[in-house]
Design a protein around this motif. Structure first.
Motif: not given
Length: 287
Positions: A267-273, A277-287, A218-224, A72-75
């Protein structure tokens, strides 16, 4: 003087902080506590230790339900963000009718997901508008009860999420695009760049923060997800659309297993976290 300002600031923050602690922090802590109990919600609880977590991870439904949520994350996230960026590229610089466009595309966010689910359940049924439209263009052979199809129910459910989330992404991206300095576009145009190059060189990098926010929401909406699934398919057919949020509901209210429901919620909360966290790391601006 500094102490007085600090006290005034704390006085302003205190009401909101108390509400947040009372309705967010404390329930989360209490849920973790319940996950270590064997309790049916009525009789006195007994200490269960990690038994609820063992039962959750040995449950044959956990793996498929998590996989459904990931699909569902894809959609709910990937396609809406892509559509939002595409619509932003088309509408950027347009002022005429912009308010109307935003209202129309953002409307699904205003509607309760229960109402959205009921509406789409009608659209997807045998005589709904989706099948009527397919018959009208000569594709009557592919019509079906989409939410009752074993192989396509999850995809049909996902497209509801795409419809609901695309407008949110578009509005976020359009708001971010308005803060971009127009001189950057002029520089690319002088260098011979067309609309496509201007989008990828200027617009897309400038929307990194908005893309991160939209992806997280949107990812939180899909997982939860729960209400949309509950109203449209209730996990069917044959558990092909079962998601962790629905399992939490079933454990708590159908099986009276409050401890197991709390453990699955943790468990679901940990999966969301982990995903956030992965999304934030992938989208953060590089110094």
């Amino acid at each position: 003087m500094a102490d007085r300002r600090r006290l005034i600031a704390l006085a302003y923050i205190a009401p909101a902080a108390l509400v947040y602690i009372g309705f967010a922090i404390w329930p989360a802590i209490h849920t973790v506590y319940l996950s270590f109990l064997d309790w049916d919600g009525i009789l006195p609880a007994t200490w269960a230790g990690l038994d609820n977590y063992r039962a959750i991870f040995t449950d044959s439904m956990l793996g498929p339900s998590l996989w459904h949520a990931i699909v569902l994350i894809l959609f709910f996230a990937v396609i809406p963000c892509a559509l939002g960026l595409f619509m932003t590229a088309l509408l950027q610089g347009t002022t005429r009718g912009m308010t109307t466009f935003r209202v129309i595309f953002f409307l699904p966010q205003v509607l309760p997901l229960v109402a959205v689910g009921i509406t789409w359940r009608w659209l997807y049924n045998d005589e709904g508008l989706v099948n009527q439209g397919l018959r009208a263009v000569g594709l009557g052979g592919v019509t079906r009860a989409w939410l009752g199809d074993y192989n396509l129910a999850l995809i049909a459910l996902g497209f509801i999420g795409t419809w609901a989330m695309s407008g949110l992404c578009m509005v976020l991206f359009l708001a971010g695009a308005q803060k971009i300095d127009t001189s950057l576009y002029e520089a690319v145009a002088i260098d011979g760049g067309g609309p496509v190059r201007r989008f990828f060189v200027v617009t897309l990098p400038a929307l990194r923060g908005e893309i991160a926010i939209a992806s997280v929401i949107t990812t939180i909406a899909a997982l939860a997800s729960f209400d949309l699934v509950f109203v449209t398919t209730n996990g069917g057919p044959a558990n092909q659309t079962t998601v962790p949020g629905l399992l939490v509901y079933r454990l708590a209210f159908n099986e009276s297993n409050i401890g197991g429901a709390a453990a699955l919620a943790v468990v679901l909360t940990l999966v969301v976290i982990v995903f956030v966290t992965a999304i934030r790391r992938l989208t953060r601006e590089k110094p």
